[in-house]
Write a protein that holds these residues in place. Structure first.
Motif, PDB file in Angstrom:
ATOM      1  N   SER A  99       0.826  -1.211   0.000  1.00 26.92           N
ATOM      2  CA  SER A  99       0.000   0.000   0.000  1.00 26.92           C
ATOM      3  C   SER A  99       0.856   1.255   0.000  1.00 26.92           C
ATOM      4  CB  SER A  99      -0.933  -0.001   1.214  1.00 26.92           C
ATOM      5  OG  SER A  99      -1.787  -1.132   1.199  1.00 26.92           O
ATOM      6  N   PHE A 100       1.976   1.218   0.719  1.00 25.89           N
ATOM      7  CA  PHE A 100       2.858   2.384   0.776  1.00 25.89           C
ATOM      8  C   PHE A 100       3.493   2.661  -0.592  1.00 25.89           C
ATOM      9  CE2 PHE A 100       7.123   4.195   1.572  1.00 25.89           C
ATOM     10  CZ  PHE A 100       6.737   5.395   2.151  1.00 25.89           C
ATOM     11  N   ILE A 101       3.924   1.589  -1.259  1.00 23.43           N
ATOM     12  CA  ILE A 101       4.523   1.764  -2.590  1.00 23.43           C
ATOM     13  C   ILE A 101       3.488   2.293  -3.584  1.00 23.43           C
ATOM     14  CG2 ILE A 101       5.624   0.562  -4.520  1.00 23.43           C
ATOM     15  CD1 ILE A 101       6.849  -1.355  -2.519  1.00 23.43           C
ATOM     16  N   LEU A 102       2.269   1.770  -3.509  1.00 16.01           N
ATOM     17  CA  LEU A 102       1.210   2.262  -4.401  1.00 16.01           C
ATOM     18  C   LEU A 102       0.882   3.727  -4.112  1.00 16.01           C
ATOM     19  CD1 LEU A 102      -1.290  -0.764  -4.479  1.00 16.01           C
ATOM     20  CD2 LEU A 102       0.277  -0.005  -6.270  1.00 16.01           C
ATOM     21  N   PHE A 103       0.963   4.127  -2.859  1.00 13.01           N
ATOM     22  CA  PHE A 103       0.733   5.533  -2.501  1.00 13.01           C
ATOM     23  C   PHE A 103       1.781   6.433  -3.131  1.00 13.01           C
ATOM     24  CE2 PHE A 103       1.674   9.074   0.393  1.00 13.01           C
ATOM     25  CZ  PHE A 103       0.451   9.728   0.378  1.00 13.01           C
ATOM     26  N   LEU A 104       3.050   5.986  -3.088  1.00 12.15           N
ATOM     27  CA  LEU A 104       4.123   6.783  -3.696  1.00 12.15           C
ATOM     28  C   LEU A 104       3.958   6.880  -5.204  1.00 12.15           C
ATOM     29  CD1 LEU A 104       7.258   5.550  -1.691  1.00 12.15           C
ATOM     30  CD2 LEU A 104       5.944   7.656  -1.369  1.00 12.15           C
ATOM     31  N   THR A 105       3.618   5.763  -5.852  1.00  6.85           N
ATOM     32  CA  THR A 105       3.450   5.800  -7.309  1.00  6.85           C
ATOM     33  C   THR A 105       2.257   6.668  -7.711  1.00  6.85           C
ATOM     34  OG1 THR A 105       2.133   3.760  -7.193  1.00  6.85           O
ATOM     35  CG2 THR A 105       4.480   3.536  -7.615  1.00  6.85           C
ATOM     36  N   LYS A 106       1.217   6.698  -6.880  1.00  5.77           N
ATOM     37  CA  LYS A 106       0.067   7.553  -7.170  1.00  5.77           C
ATOM     38  C   LYS A 106       0.453   9.017  -7.078  1.00  5.77           C
ATOM     39  CE  LYS A 106      -4.779   8.250  -5.927  1.00  5.77           C
ATOM     40  NZ  LYS A 106      -5.885   7.849  -5.019  1.00  5.77           N
ATOM     41  N   LYS A 107       1.305   9.358  -6.104  1.00 13.39           N
ATOM     42  CA  LYS A 107       1.797  10.731  -5.990  1.00 13.39           C
ATOM     43  C   LYS A 107       2.594  11.119  -7.229  1.00 13.39           C
ATOM     44  CE  LYS A 107       0.422  12.228  -1.920  1.00 13.39           C
ATOM     45  NZ  LYS A 107      -0.382  13.473  -1.770  1.00 13.39           N
ATOM     46  N   MET A 108       3.451  10.212  -7.697  1.00 13.39           N
ATOM     47  CA  MET A 108       4.239  10.508  -8.893  1.00 13.39           C
ATOM     48  C   MET A 108       3.347  10.624 -10.123  1.00 13.39           C
ATOM     49  SD  MET A 108       7.725   8.258  -8.423  1.00 13.39           S
ATOM     50  CE  MET A 108       6.871   6.694  -8.363  1.00 13.39           C
ATOM     51  N   LYS A 109       2.269   9.800 -10.179  1.00 11.93           N
ATOM     52  CA  LYS A 109       1.364   9.854 -11.315  1.00 11.93           C
ATOM     53  C   LYS A 109       0.655  11.194 -11.388  1.00 11.93           C
ATOM     54  CE  LYS A 109      -2.675   7.535 -13.284  1.00 11.93           C
ATOM     55  NZ  LYS A 109      -3.680   6.454 -13.085  1.00 11.93           N
ATOM     56  N   ASN A 110       0.355  11.797 -10.239  1.00 14.06           N
ATOM     57  CA  ASN A 110      -0.347  13.078 -10.203  1.00 14.06           C
ATOM     58  C   ASN A 110       0.499  14.224 -10.744  1.00 14.06           C
ATOM     59  OD1 ASN A 110      -2.617  11.881  -9.103  1.00 14.06           O
ATOM     60  ND2 ASN A 110      -1.997  12.277  -6.999  1.00 14.06           N
ATOM     61  N   SER A 111       1.788  13.962 -10.960  1.00 14.10           N
ATOM     62  CA  SER A 111       2.652  14.991 -11.536  1.00 14.10           C
ATOM     63  C   SER A 111       2.405  15.178 -13.026  1.00 14.10           C
ATOM     64  CB  SER A 111       4.124  14.635 -11.305  1.00 14.10           C
ATOM     65  OG  SER A 111       4.446  13.426 -11.980  1.00 14.10           O
TER      66      SER A 111
END
Length: 371
Positions: free
Chosen positions: A41-53
């Motif tokens: 879940s933590f890794i998916l949270f980080l990738t979602k943050k990067m996707k929002n860029s």
């Protein structure tokens, strides 16, 4: 018998298995799995943050990372379970027997791993590997879908056979079970079997294919997917029709994209009596030429043609025949041509009549009124 199972025996074996389980090990295993899920879940949270860029690289990475994490999580937990409980007696305790084969939890997990791994591998290959091959050989969408389905079914059949062999089940021992299934198909599963076989015929014979525009029960739609039992058609109103596969082999279906995508549009038009019919013909051909100049859909080969239908009750009736390159653009092209016809006839003061009714009122004799 093929399945040597009784209720009392199954209950007894279940109770013995429960007694052999070391619950502290189960709790520790659940704790480890919880940690794995938290990390995921933590890794998916980080990738979602990067996707929002809104960077394209991160958008593609998000999808790839999700797939990899799902793989690692699913198979990691199953493999971890096998190694963690490798010395537990209940993992190798028989809970059901098929013929002479004793099926255990360990063998069941191995079979699940083989089938699920084959399923995921098939999806990855059809999604990431095969499209580049299709693009290289310029294969149309329908052929691509057919190859994808055949490849997926082949992989799953092989995985199923391998999983049974791994568990130790002799395929010849399933002949009795296959006979029972055959009787079931003969009595109660005829419709399902018919649709399944029809689906295979549709994939190979291809009277319809994915991407075709078809007319089913006077409803126009595009074939989206041909599944094992039914075909999904997306209508022009964005609704989805689920049609049994056997329907396309037993009923009359109009396929506008079967062999030649060209389609002829017939646009009726009526003008008032007394109008110069030669002028009307020239104006309608001019409309077709103007539409062709602004849109690649309208074709000049075959050439547009004006058909003088005849003499109607209130109008001189014509039809404009126009060929278009893609049946998916029927509505849009027809609407554009109608707009052009209305404008060009108005510019040249050519009347488009409409049905009229004359009402004649007869005078009533005064003597009748007095009565």
């Amino acid at each position: 018998m093929l399945f040597n199972i009784t209720t009392s025996k199954l209950t007894k074996e279940f109770n013995e298995t429960i007694q052999q389980i070391e619950w502290m090990d189960i709790l520790m295993f659940i704790l480890y799995v919880g940690v794995i899920l938290i990390i995921r879940s933590f890794i998916l949270f980080l990738t979602k943050k990067m996707k929002n860029s809104n960077r394209k690289v991160f958008i593609h990475m998000d999808s790839l990372i999700r797939n990899i994490l799902n793989w690692l999580t699913t198979y990691g937990i199953l493999l971890f379970m096998l190694f963690y409980f490798s010395e537990s007696d209940w993992m190798f305790e028989e809970f059901v027997s098929i013929g002479r084969v004793q099926v255990t939890v360990f063998l069941t997990i191995i079979a699940i791993l083989i089938i699920s791994l084959a399923n995921r591998t098939s999806k990855v290959i059809t999604k990431y590997v095969l499209p580049s091959i299709y693009e290289r050989y310029s294969l149309d969408r329908g052929i691509q879908f057919t190859f994808d389905r055949i490849f997926h079914y082949s992989i799953m059949v092989i995985a199923f056979v391998v999983s049974l062999t791994t568990v130790g089940i002799d395929l010849s021992a399933l002949t009795v079970f296959a006979g029972i299934v055959g009787v079931g198909i003969g009595f109660g599963l005829q419709n399902i079997a018919s649709n399944f076989i029809s689906g295979i015929i549709l994939l190979f014979e291809r009277p319809i294919k994915v991407g075709d525009r078809v007319i089913v029960n006077d409803v126009i739609g595009d074939v989206e997917k041909i599944n094992m039992r039914a075909t999904i058609i997306k209508t022009l109103d964005n609704e989805h029709m689920i049609v049994p596969n056997s329907y396309f082999l037993e009923e009359q279906v109009v396929n506008r994209s079967h062999s030649d995508p060209k389609l002829r549009l017939v646009i009726p038009i009526g003008v008032a009596y007394g109008t110069d019919v030669e002028k009307v013909r020239d104006l309608l051909l001019q409309v077709a030429s103007e539409e062709q100049a602004s849109s690649e859909m309208v074709l000049l080969d075959p050439e547009p043609f004006v058909n003088f239908v005849g003499f109607g009750s209130s109008s001189l009736d014509f039809e404009l025949f126009v060929w278009i390159a893609n049946p998916n653009h029927v509505i849009h092209t027809k609407s554009n041509i109608n707009f052009r016809i209305n404008k060009i006839l108005a510019d040249h003061q050519i009347e488009i009549p409409f049905p009229q009714r004359d009402l004649h009122i007869r005078s009533i004799d005064s003597k009748i009124i007095e009565k």
